[in-house]
Write a protein that holds these residues in place. Sequence first.
Motif, PDB file in Angstrom:
ATOM      1  N   LEU A  64       0.825  -1.213   0.000  1.00  0.00           N
ATOM      2  CA  LEU A  64       0.000   0.000   0.000  1.00  0.00           C
ATOM      3  C   LEU A  64       0.856   1.259   0.000  1.00  0.00           C
ATOM      4  N   ASP A  65       1.959   1.252   0.765  1.00  0.00           N
ATOM      5  CA  ASP A  65       2.872   2.400   0.765  1.00  0.00           C
ATOM      6  C   ASP A  65       3.459   2.625  -0.627  1.00  0.00           C
ATOM      7  N   CYS A  66       3.872   1.537  -1.283  1.00  0.00           N
ATOM      8  CA  CYS A  66       4.433   1.649  -2.634  1.00  0.00           C
ATOM      9  C   CYS A  66       3.382   2.142  -3.628  1.00  0.00           C
ATOM     10  N   LEU A  67       2.159   1.647  -3.486  1.00  0.00           N
ATOM     11  CA  LEU A  67       1.085   2.098  -4.370  1.00  0.00           C
ATOM     12  C   LEU A  67       0.758   3.567  -4.135  1.00  0.00           C
ATOM     13  N   GLU A  68       0.806   3.982  -2.877  1.00  0.00           N
ATOM     14  CA  GLU A  68       0.561   5.392  -2.561  1.00  0.00           C
ATOM     15  C   GLU A  68       1.648   6.273  -3.178  1.00  0.00           C
ATOM     16  N   GLN A  69       2.892   5.825  -3.076  1.00  0.00           N
ATOM     17  CA  GLN A  69       4.002   6.568  -3.677  1.00  0.00           C
ATOM     18  C   GLN A  69       3.816   6.649  -5.200  1.00  0.00           C
ATOM     19  N   THR A  70       3.448   5.529  -5.804  1.00  0.00           N
ATOM     20  CA  THR A  70       3.221   5.492  -7.246  1.00  0.00           C
ATOM     21  C   THR A  70       2.069   6.409  -7.641  1.00  0.00           C
ATOM     22  N   ASN A  71       1.015   6.404  -6.856  1.00  0.00           N
ATOM     23  CA  ASN A  71      -0.119   7.280  -7.129  1.00  0.00           C
ATOM     24  C   ASN A  71       0.311   8.749  -7.124  1.00  0.00           C
ATOM     25  N   VAL A 119      -4.077  10.998 -19.124  1.00  0.00           N
ATOM     26  CA  VAL A 119      -3.910   9.544 -19.174  1.00  0.00           C
ATOM     27  C   VAL A 119      -2.551   9.184 -19.761  1.00  0.00           C
ATOM     28  N   LEU A 120      -2.203   9.806 -20.863  1.00  0.00           N
ATOM     29  CA  LEU A 120      -0.911   9.520 -21.506  1.00  0.00           C
ATOM     30  C   LEU A 120       0.259   9.862 -20.581  1.00  0.00           C
ATOM     31  N   ASP A 121       0.194  11.007 -19.925  1.00  0.00           N
ATOM     32  CA  ASP A 121       1.266  11.404 -19.010  1.00  0.00           C
ATOM     33  C   ASP A 121       1.362  10.443 -17.834  1.00  0.00           C
ATOM     34  N   SER A 122       0.219   9.990 -17.337  1.00  0.00           N
ATOM     35  CA  SER A 122       0.209   9.034 -16.229  1.00  0.00           C
ATOM     36  C   SER A 122       0.799   7.700 -16.646  1.00  0.00           C
ATOM     37  N   ILE A 123       0.434   7.243 -17.829  1.00  0.00           N
ATOM     38  CA  ILE A 123       0.974   5.969 -18.335  1.00  0.00           C
ATOM     39  C   ILE A 123       2.490   6.066 -18.488  1.00  0.00           C
ATOM     40  N   ARG A 124       2.958   7.164 -19.040  1.00  0.00           N
ATOM     41  CA  ARG A 124       4.412   7.345 -19.209  1.00  0.00           C
ATOM     42  C   ARG A 124       5.122   7.378 -17.851  1.00  0.00           C
ATOM     43  N   ALA A 125       4.510   8.056 -16.887  1.00  0.00           N
ATOM     44  CA  ALA A 125       5.107   8.124 -15.551  1.00  0.00           C
ATOM     45  C   ALA A 125       5.139   6.746 -14.909  1.00  0.00           C
ATOM     46  N   PHE A 126       4.061   5.997 -15.059  1.00  0.00           N
ATOM     47  CA  PHE A 126       4.010   4.647 -14.492  1.00  0.00           C
ATOM     48  C   PHE A 126       5.051   3.748 -15.146  1.00  0.00           C
ATOM     49  N   ARG A 127       5.148   3.821 -16.458  1.00  0.00           N
ATOM     50  CA  ARG A 127       6.153   3.023 -17.165  1.00  0.00           C
ATOM     51  C   ARG A 127       7.558   3.390 -16.688  1.00  0.00           C
ATOM     52  N   GLY A 128       7.817   4.684 -16.555  1.00  0.00           N
ATOM     53  CA  GLY A 128       9.129   5.130 -16.078  1.00  0.00           C
ATOM     54  C   GLY A 128       9.424   4.632 -14.671  1.00  0.00           C
ATOM     55  N   TRP A 129       8.405   4.686 -13.791  1.00  0.00           N
ATOM     56  CA  TRP A 129       8.593   4.195 -12.422  1.00  0.00           C
ATOM     57  C   TRP A 129       8.895   2.705 -12.430  1.00  0.00           C
ATOM     58  N   CYS A 130       8.177   1.936 -13.235  1.00  0.00           N
ATOM     59  CA  CYS A 130       8.405   0.488 -13.313  1.00  0.00           C
ATOM     60  C   CYS A 130       9.801   0.172 -13.836  1.00  0.00           C
ATOM     61  N   LEU A 131      10.260   0.928 -14.822  1.00  0.00           N
ATOM     62  CA  LEU A 131      11.593   0.694 -15.384  1.00  0.00           C
ATOM     63  C   LEU A 131      12.694   1.061 -14.390  1.00  0.00           C
ATOM     64  N   LYS A 132      12.458   2.081 -13.568  1.00  0.00           N
ATOM     65  CA  LYS A 132      13.443   2.481 -12.558  1.00  0.00           C
ATOM     66  C   LYS A 132      13.411   1.564 -11.341  1.00  0.00           C
TER      67      LYS A 132
END
Length: 115
Positions: free
Chosen positions: A60-67, A84-97
Amino acid sequence: MRNANPELISSIKKKTLELLMQKEPAEIGMREIAANCGVSATAIYHYYKEKERLFQEIALDCLEQTNGILEGAAENADSPKQKVLDSIRAFRGWCLKNPRVASLVMEKIVVLAGF
């Protein structure tokens, strides 16, 4: 019952996440978590009766940080589509990092914790 110690709770979560970066959730026991935190198993059990609850809080802490990252990325978008596009790009970047954290949160911890 003694009062909650926010610093100890934070330390337990941080040290447990470090363990999760090295091992699968099923390979980690409460005594190992306690040893990694430099406290007794009793201290860990005072805050978390079972490791699944601890893993759930970490997820939950990690999901909150991601949110927060996603909201920040979409904050200045001009249109809903761009948000939506900016959020998807941010999520992809977070996953890659953070591939191990992303894998744990989205797959292993979530399943183990019963989400």
